[in-house]
Design an enzyme around this catalytic site. Structure first.
Site, PDB file in Angstrom:
ATOM      1  N   ASP A 108      -7.913  -5.552  -0.030  1.00  0.00           N
ATOM      2  CA  ASP A 108      -8.375  -6.463  -1.077  1.00  0.00           C
ATOM      3  C   ASP A 108      -7.967  -7.911  -0.843  1.00  0.00           C
ATOM      4  O   ASP A 108      -8.429  -8.799  -1.548  1.00  0.00           O
ATOM      5  CB  ASP A 108      -7.842  -5.994  -2.443  1.00  0.00           C
ATOM      6  CG  ASP A 108      -8.439  -4.661  -2.829  1.00  0.00           C
ATOM      7  OD1 ASP A 108      -9.668  -4.543  -2.750  1.00  0.00           O
ATOM      8  OD2 ASP A 108      -7.690  -3.743  -3.191  1.00  0.00           O
TER       9      ASP A 108
ATOM     10  N   HIS B 245       0.850  -1.195   0.000  1.00  0.00           N
ATOM     11  CA  HIS B 245       0.000   0.000   0.000  1.00  0.00           C
ATOM     12  C   HIS B 245       0.878   1.234   0.000  1.00  0.00           C
ATOM     13  O   HIS B 245       1.936   1.243   0.621  1.00  0.00           O
ATOM     14  CB  HIS B 245      -0.915   0.008   1.236  1.00  0.00           C
ATOM     15  CG  HIS B 245      -2.075   0.918   1.067  1.00  0.00           C
ATOM     16  ND1 HIS B 245      -1.998   2.268   1.324  1.00  0.00           N
ATOM     17  CD2 HIS B 245      -3.333   0.678   0.608  1.00  0.00           C
ATOM     18  CE1 HIS B 245      -3.163   2.811   1.052  1.00  0.00           C
ATOM     19  NE2 HIS B 245      -3.994   1.884   0.606  1.00  0.00           N
TER      20      HIS B 245
END
Ligand code: CMC
Length: 427
Positions: free
Chosen positions: A362, A305
């Site tokens: 996700d 991320h």
């Protein structure tokens, strides 16, 4: 006391840059006058160091794995709130009281149906078309059927537009799914809440009553809440960018859907399931796959991320939720075990430790969505429904900002310098 920093440029020119301090003590250099006073601009490809705005909506501390909407920790919202309540709070800044929540829910119910003209538009979308393409074009089309929403003149006018968008996006999503499987559409029911209505429109059969499983409804609420905002991510920045030109709420959020579609952003939830499916089917093994990740032939989808360098709190909540909900629903998904294995290997491996790569939202969301019956090609659409309150809140923040200007980055040009046009016979 106001702070400033000094920037020393070649030729001994030094300028003062004001320091902007956020409510969580984040510090930023204000370079708003840099070009006009020095001729310099800054360059920051992919904006890793650039604050594009000041915003009251969402706070992330990526080093400590903190996510808060309007100050409320994501864990508390996921545990106690509903998607409708969280959406209200994101858009209006405060948790609603009973009456405000009832009014907001009422508006969502009132605006759930689509104009019949829009419903017929589904007939001309090809069944094999991607639901994200349908979603973005249909969101824009909503405004064609409600042109009065293009010019928002009051908070009440905005409330109706926001309710229409948030409510209809779910109807559009469900209708587009039924179109892809060749099933007749199911109209929303006024006595169902937001998430139950979505499940009804997706899965109920004509001429039979629909009894949604409360565990499924709760899991869906949680999935939507966890996706509801994430400050200046790619799609939200897109919504703000488009909105900064004065474009209406629907056009701006349709652009957000397009940005979300990409596999590095919302499309990652599909890519995770593809990856797990490849391992499960034996096309590759966990070991071989991880070797390819480390040699950069593959990416471990659902990992990494831009902001989180410790852990993504959403991934933790979803992992726990998947472990609780799957057994409750009697679902045994072998992909969950593969995901856990990949996670454990990655978290102990130097490649991932060095780069501070952790599971993101996700990584487990797809397993949970699969368990509650959501088909894979709808995963990114689910993300879009969940993110809608955030997009709406950010669009309104831009709309209401008296100092907002059209977003217009600059560049450092690296192409050819001036040269003369060559006639065709001389090329
Ligand atoms: N698998 C393997 N290596 C990775 C991964 C990954 N998933 N993510 C980053 N890296 C490596 C990357 O190759 C780079 O290595 P090196 O330093 O040797 O060049 C290093 O880690 C830093 O990565 P980056 O690409 O500079 O990081 P970024 O901030 O530009 O990208 C990201 C962030 C999320 C796009 C990226 O981590 C990624 O592609 N992850 C997989 C896709 C994914 O799960 N996306 C969903 C993000 S969360 C929800 C959302 O925002 O929609």
């Amino acid at each position: 006391m106001s702070q400033s920093a000094q920037l020393k440029l070649s030729g001994d020119k030094t300028i003062d840059l004001p320091v902007v301090v956020g409510s969580e003590n984040e510090h930023a250099l204000d370079i708003g006058k840099l070009r006009s006073s020095t001729g310099y601009i800054t360059i920051d490809p992919a904006y890793g160091n650039t604050g594009s705005c000041q915003s009251n909506i969402c706070f992330i501390n990526g080093e400590e794995g903190i996510l808060r909407y309007r100050g409320y920790p994501i864990q508390q919202l996921a545990e106690n709130s509903t998607f409708v309540e969280t959406a209200y709070m994101l858009i209006w800044g405060e948790l609603p009281n009973k009456q405000q929540l009832a009014e907001w829910s009422g508006l969502l119910t009132e605006h759930a149906p689509l104009h019949e003209g829009l419903r017929f538009a589904f007939n001309s979308t090809p069944p094999q078309g991607h639901p994200m393409a349908t979603l973005s074009s249909m969101i824009n089309a909503v405004s064609s059927y409600h042109p009065e929403l293009l010019n928002i003149e009051s908070d009440d006018g905005f409330k109706v537009a926001a309710a229409k968008l948030l409510s209809k996006v779910r109807t559009i999503a469900a209708f587009s799914y039924r179109q892809t499987v060749g099933a007749p559409v199911r109209y929303p029911k006024p006595d169902f809440d937001y998430c139950t209505n979505f499940l009804h429109m997706m899965f109920s059969k004509p001429y039979s009553s629909f009894e949604p499983d409360p565990d499924v409804v709760q899991a869906l609420n949680q999935i939507f809440i966890l996706h509801a905002d994430h400050e200046q991510n790619c799609s939200t920045s897109t919504v703000r960018m488009v909105g900064s030109s004065g474009a209406n709420l629907f056009a701006s959020c349709a652009a957000g859907v397009c940005a979300l579609w990409g596999p590095l952003h919302g499309g990652a939830n599909v890519a995770v399931l593809d990856m797990l499916g490849r391992i499960y089917s034996g096309k590759t093994s966990v070991k071989e796959f991880m070797e390819k990740v480390k040699s950069k032939e593959e990416k471990l989808m659902g990992f990494g991320h831009r902001v989180y360098k410790n852990f993504d709190p959403r991934a933790k909540i979803l992992e726990e939720s998947a472990k609780k909900v799957l057994p409750k629903l009697g679902v045994k998904d072998p992909l969950l075990a593969i995901a856990e294995e990949l996670k454990d290997i990655a978290l102990a491996d130097e490649y991932f430790i060095e780069r501070k790569l952790y599971p993101n939202v996700d990584f487990f969301s797809g397993i949970l969505m699969r368990a509650i019956g959501i088909p894979i090609n709808m995963f990114t659409v689910m993300f879009a429904i969940g993110r809608m309150p955030g997009w709406i809140a950010h669009w309104y923040e831009v709309f209401k900002d008296p100092n907002a200007r059209i977003n217009r980055p600059r560049q450092v040009y690296t192409g050819p310098t001036e040269r003369d046009y060559t006639p065709m016979d001389k090329r």
